[in-house]
Design a protein around this motif. Structure first.
Motif, PDB file in Angstrom:
ATOM      1  N   PHE A   1       1.343  -0.430  -7.361  1.00  0.00           N
ATOM      2  CA  PHE A   1       0.495   0.379  -8.236  1.00  0.00           C
ATOM      3  C   PHE A   1       1.326   1.069  -9.315  1.00  0.00           C
ATOM      4  CE2 PHE A   1      -1.802  -0.193  -4.397  1.00  0.00           C
ATOM      5  CZ  PHE A   1      -3.143  -0.091  -4.696  1.00  0.00           C
TER       6      PHE A   1
ATOM      7  N   ALA B   1      -3.699  -2.788   6.469  1.00  0.00           N
ATOM      8  CA  ALA B   1      -4.302  -1.818   7.369  1.00  0.00           C
ATOM      9  C   ALA B   1      -5.814  -1.805   7.186  1.00  0.00           C
ATOM     10  CB  ALA B   1      -3.733  -0.428   7.110  1.00  0.00           C
TER      11      ALA B   1
ATOM     12  N   ASP C   1      -5.181  11.031  -2.939  1.00  0.00           N
ATOM     13  CA  ASP C   1      -5.153   9.953  -3.920  1.00  0.00           C
ATOM     14  C   ASP C   1      -5.674   8.671  -3.258  1.00  0.00           C
ATOM     15  OD1 ASP C   1      -4.593   8.032  -5.756  1.00  0.00           O
ATOM     16  OD2 ASP C   1      -2.523   8.662  -6.106  1.00  0.00           O
TER      17      ASP C   1
ATOM     18  N   TRP D   1      -6.873   2.273  10.771  1.00  0.00           N
ATOM     19  CA  TRP D   1      -5.434   2.497  10.614  1.00  0.00           C
ATOM     20  C   TRP D   1      -5.139   3.313   9.382  1.00  0.00           C
ATOM     21  CZ3 TRP D   1      -2.183   2.607  14.232  1.00  0.00           C
ATOM     22  CH2 TRP D   1      -2.254   1.714  15.314  1.00  0.00           C
TER      23      TRP D   1
ATOM     24  N   ARG E   1      -5.602   5.799  -4.157  1.00  0.00           N
ATOM     25  CA  ARG E   1      -4.719   4.637  -4.284  1.00  0.00           C
ATOM     26  C   ARG E   1      -3.758   4.529  -3.105  1.00  0.00           C
ATOM     27  NH1 ARG E   1      -3.556   6.072 -10.372  1.00  0.00           N
ATOM     28  NH2 ARG E   1      -3.498   8.035  -9.270  1.00  0.00           N
ATOM     29  N   LEU E   2      -3.445   5.704  -2.489  1.00  0.00           N
ATOM     30  CA  LEU E   2      -2.586   5.651  -1.307  1.00  0.00           C
ATOM     31  C   LEU E   2      -3.296   4.903  -0.191  1.00  0.00           C
ATOM     32  CD1 LEU E   2      -1.085   9.250  -1.242  1.00  0.00           C
ATOM     33  CD2 LEU E   2       0.025   7.135  -1.901  1.00  0.00           C
ATOM     34  N   GLU E   3      -4.592   5.147  -0.081  1.00  0.00           N
ATOM     35  CA  GLU E   3      -5.363   4.457   0.960  1.00  0.00           C
ATOM     36  C   GLU E   3      -5.540   2.983   0.609  1.00  0.00           C
ATOM     37  OE1 GLU E   3      -8.062   8.165   2.475  1.00  0.00           O
ATOM     38  OE2 GLU E   3      -8.737   7.101   0.713  1.00  0.00           O
ATOM     39  N   GLN E   4      -5.761   2.738  -0.693  1.00  0.00           N
ATOM     40  CA  GLN E   4      -5.933   1.342  -1.110  1.00  0.00           C
ATOM     41  C   GLN E   4      -4.642   0.553  -0.908  1.00  0.00           C
ATOM     42  OE1 GLN E   4      -7.298   1.905  -5.100  1.00  0.00           O
ATOM     43  NE2 GLN E   4      -9.419   2.157  -4.456  1.00  0.00           N
ATOM     44  N   ALA E   5      -3.518   1.216  -1.184  1.00  0.00           N
ATOM     45  CA  ALA E   5      -2.231   0.546  -0.950  1.00  0.00           C
ATOM     46  C   ALA E   5      -2.137   0.164   0.522  1.00  0.00           C
ATOM     47  CB  ALA E   5      -1.080   1.460  -1.350  1.00  0.00           C
ATOM     48  N   GLY E   6      -2.579   1.060   1.396  1.00  0.00           N
ATOM     49  CA  GLY E   6      -2.576   0.771   2.827  1.00  0.00           C
ATOM     50  C   GLY E   6      -3.402  -0.463   3.142  1.00  0.00           C
ATOM     51  N   GLU E   7      -4.564  -0.561   2.496  1.00  0.00           N
ATOM     52  CA  GLU E   7      -5.419  -1.722   2.743  1.00  0.00           C
ATOM     53  C   GLU E   7      -4.733  -3.006   2.304  1.00  0.00           C
ATOM     54  OE1 GLU E   7      -9.605  -1.452   1.553  1.00  0.00           O
ATOM     55  OE2 GLU E   7      -9.236   0.672   1.237  1.00  0.00           O
ATOM     56  N   THR E   8      -4.097  -2.945   1.113  1.00  0.00           N
ATOM     57  CA  THR E   8      -3.457  -4.178   0.634  1.00  0.00           C
ATOM     58  C   THR E   8      -2.240  -4.531   1.479  1.00  0.00           C
ATOM     59  OG1 THR E   8      -1.987  -3.073  -0.926  1.00  0.00           O
ATOM     60  CG2 THR E   8      -4.140  -3.681  -1.749  1.00  0.00           C
ATOM     61  N   LEU E   9      -1.740  -3.548   2.243  1.00  0.00           N
ATOM     62  CA  LEU E   9      -0.578  -3.831   3.089  1.00  0.00           C
ATOM     63  C   LEU E   9      -0.999  -4.239   4.496  1.00  0.00           C
ATOM     64  CD1 LEU E   9       1.703  -0.943   1.863  1.00  0.00           C
ATOM     65  CD2 LEU E   9       2.138  -3.372   1.571  1.00  0.00           C
TER      66      LEU E   9
ATOM     67  N   LEU F   1      -2.977   6.569   9.700  1.00  0.00           N
ATOM     68  CA  LEU F   1      -1.608   6.496   9.169  1.00  0.00           C
ATOM     69  C   LEU F   1      -1.462   7.175   7.813  1.00  0.00           C
ATOM     70  CD1 LEU F   1      -0.614   2.817  10.051  1.00  0.00           C
ATOM     71  CD2 LEU F   1       0.070   4.911  11.208  1.00  0.00           C
ATOM     72  N   VAL F   2      -2.545   7.184   7.046  1.00  0.00           N
ATOM     73  CA  VAL F   2      -2.427   7.690   5.681  1.00  0.00           C
ATOM     74  C   VAL F   2      -3.245   8.969   5.479  1.00  0.00           C
ATOM     75  CG1 VAL F   2      -2.720   7.149   3.245  1.00  0.00           C
ATOM     76  CG2 VAL F   2      -2.061   5.346   4.838  1.00  0.00           C
TER      77      VAL F   2
ATOM     78  N   TYR G   1       3.914   6.693   0.324  1.00  0.00           N
ATOM     79  CA  TYR G   1       3.425   7.719   1.236  1.00  0.00           C
ATOM     80  C   TYR G   1       4.393   8.885   1.263  1.00  0.00           C
ATOM     81  CZ  TYR G   1       0.285   4.049   2.303  1.00  0.00           C
ATOM     82  OH  TYR G   1      -0.654   3.081   2.167  1.00  0.00           O
TER      83      TYR G   1
ATOM     84  N   ARG H   1       6.299  -7.264   3.108  1.00  0.00           N
ATOM     85  CA  ARG H   1       5.067  -7.842   3.660  1.00  0.00           C
ATOM     86  C   ARG H   1       5.085  -9.364   3.567  1.00  0.00           C
ATOM     87  NH1 ARG H   1      -0.215  -7.712   5.162  1.00  0.00           N
ATOM     88  NH2 ARG H   1      -1.901  -8.170   3.727  1.00  0.00           N
TER      89      ARG H   1
END
Lengths: 219, 356
Positions: free
Chosen positions: B81, A121, A109, A125, A111-119, A129-130, B87, B150
């Motif tokens: 989202f 990363a 998904d 990373w 969005r899991l990676e995008q969530a990482g970016e907004t957090l 991590l994801v 995760y 955050r």
């Protein structure tokens, strides 16, 4: 037999990083020549293994351009060595590894990676991590396929590095040798059993591991 | 905390323009809701603020900084989202620690921040669980917790309540509003649900087809919609519309009834116009009363606190909401009397006519 294991494991481990890289590239990349790369990666799957072995000989043979260069500058020789057998197995198993990893990358998904970016990363990373933890089952499946292919690889190996006992003779080529001499049936049968046991062990081991991973990743 | 300034933003996917020049100013600490039907560009706009979509043209600032070319990780935002995007391979605590680990916060600080956020969201007993072991509402809280930890300049919410059942949605609405009142962090929130927008926002941005139709406080939009789209979109049940022609003394409906207007609109007599009146601003009176809309009762829907009456009138069904108990039966003839000063007039282009 240990040689066969060594060859198969070397092939599997050696192709792992490039396999993941190519799978990511094919799954995510939008670049000119993607189709071409895709075709090249899949070639060993459709070409006769003997042709792949011969191409390897033409490329990595002692007097071939790449082979000579590697031998001269790095002292790496593939031709008629166990490393050559590993290379042949790696190339033959590569499409299977890439396919398995690619499918799992495409299933991630975004969005899991995008969530990482907004957090906070960056891409590296996010990958470690994801993405990587999420595609582990795919990587594992690819490794099993690649290992199985390596254990059974015959045509490319015998064409590229021949069938030298103790150096390049793997299980399939050894079985082949036994069947070529009178009274070799016993030996062939023994090796066949060994081959079956090894493959089943690999399959069960990965199955167990995969089930554990899947349970952890189930959303 | 920071203000967010969106200037002449455009977005195209190939030849298709999704956002066609949008300007929004979001004050420091404000709770702004982007609302509109699906496909209006609201989520795309939010993703552009987050940095997940390229900006075709225009400028976005977070605080004093133009962020057009700043990668998402450096924008100091946190996004929640619709799918939660938790995760699966991490526990609740690990999910919440994600941004802290990347920042290189000490173990002690991580623990403290997670404890704080978890206790405010009621997540303390769940910290060692995996997302798959949580209910939808709990996952939503974890996603919020991860964003809170955050401590960003701006919170971005992308339809965070759409996957929850109705009851939980109402409850989470209150929680998010409370959370904002406590943290006072600038928040941009996307939803297609106008009730969510009305109940939570300091300021609502109504979007439609890639443009902003109106920006204002919830009750401003409700009381003074700028055009037919906003008038019809905000409010539930929706506003009733009646098309007619302006005359000296009022608006003439095709049925012949003359609706009195309490102010003289700055429009020529003979101009086509649309008359808008909310369901709670129609009174049901005896049929045949002068200056009323003739209709017959179609359906009566009591909800307990009020009753929705749907009537058939010329030109379509109208909705009336009455607070008192009524004894109406289907096919009863009635007259509908709009309450003075609670009506809206729109010109033939759908724009609000000044103080109709």
């Amino acid at each position: 037999m240990t040689l066969s294991l060594k060859v198969a494991i070397a092939a599997m481990v050696g192709s792992l990083v490039p396999g993941i890289a190519v799978a990511m590239l094919l799954a995510r990349g939008r670049f000119f020549g993607r189709q071409f790369l895709d075709a090249v990666v899949h070639l060993p799957l459709i070409l006769p293994p003997v042709v792949v072995g011969y191409l390897l000989l033409l490329t990595f043979g002692r007097r071939a351009p790449v082979g000579a260069f590697l031998a001269e500058h790095f002292g790496i020789v593939f031709a008629f060595r166990w490393t050559g057998a590993a290379l042949a197995c790696a190339v033959m198993g590569f499409p299977l590894l890439v396919r398995a990893v690619r499918l799992s990358v495409e299933a991630v998904d975004r969005r899991l990676e995008q969530a990482g970016e907004t957090l906070g990363a960056g891409p590296v990373w996010v990958f470690f991590l994801v993405t990587l933890p999420l595609i582990l089952p795919g990587i594992l499946a690819g490794m099993v396929l690649s290992f199985a292919r390596a254990m059974g690889e015959f045509g490319a190996t015998i064409t590229f590095v021949s069938n030298i006992p103790g150096e390049t003779q793997t299980l399939p080529t050894a079985i082949y040798t036994f069947t070529q001499v009178p009274g070799g049936e016993g030996g062939a049968l023994r090796l066949t059993l060994v081959s079956i046991v090894l493959s089943l062990m690999a399959l069960w081991g990965s199955e167990l591991f995969a089930r554990r991973l899947q349970r952890r990743l189930a959303a | 905390m920071a203000n967010v300034s969106i200037r002449n933003i455009r977005k195209s996917f190939g030849p298709v323009a999704i956002i066609k020049g949008v300007n929004v100013d979001i004050e420091d600490g404000e709770f702004v809701i982007l609302v509109g039907p699906s496909g209006c560009g609201k989520s795309t706009l939010l993703r552009m603020i987050a940095g997940l979509e390229d900006i075709t043209d225009g400028e976005i600032r977070i605080g004093p900084r133009v962020v057009n070319d700043v990668p998402p990780k450096d924008r100091d935002i946190a996004m929640v989202f619709q799918s939660y995007a938790l995760y699966p391979h991490m526990t609740v605590a690990e999910n919440m620690a994600f941004s802290l680990k990347l920042k290189g916060a000490s173990q002690a600080e991580q623990k403290k921040r997670i404890q704080d956020a978890a206790s405010s969201l009621g997540l303390l007993p769940l910290l060692d669980r995996y997302p798959r072991q949580l209910s939808g509402g709990q996952r939503q809280r974890v996603a919020m917790g991860r964003a809170i930890v955050r401590d960003p300049q701006v919170f971005l919410f992308d339809e965070p309540l759409s996957n929850l059942d109705a009851k939980l949605r109402v409850q989470m609405r209150t929680e998010i509003k409370e959370l904002h009142q406590r943290l006072k962090t600038t928040t941009v929130y996307v939803t297609h649900d106008q009730i969510e927008a009305m109940t939570m926002a300091d300021k609502i941005v109504v979007m439609h087809d890639g443009i902003v139709e109106q920006i204002g406080a919830p009750l401003d939009l409700y009381d003074r919609p700028a055009n037919l789209f906003v008038a019809g979109f905000i409010g539930s049940p929706a506003m009733n519309f009646l098309d007619g022609t302006l005359e000296e003394g009022g608006l003439r409906l095709p049925s012949g009834a003359l609706l009195p207007l309490d102010r003289r609109p700055p429009l020529q007599a003979g101009a086509k116009a649309t008359y808008g009146v909310r369901p709670e601003h129609l009174e049901i009176v005896a049929a045949g009363t002068a200056g009323t809309i003739p209709a017959t009762v179609a359906v009566v829907e009591p909800t307990g606190s009020d009753t929705t009456v749907i009537v058939k009138a010329e030109g379509g069904n109208l909705t009336v909401v009455v607070r008192d108990r009524v004894s109406l039966k289907p096919s009863d003839p009635v007259g509908l009397k709009p309450m003075a000063r609670q009506t809206h007039l729109f010109d033939e282009h759908g724009q609000r006519v000044a103080d109709a």
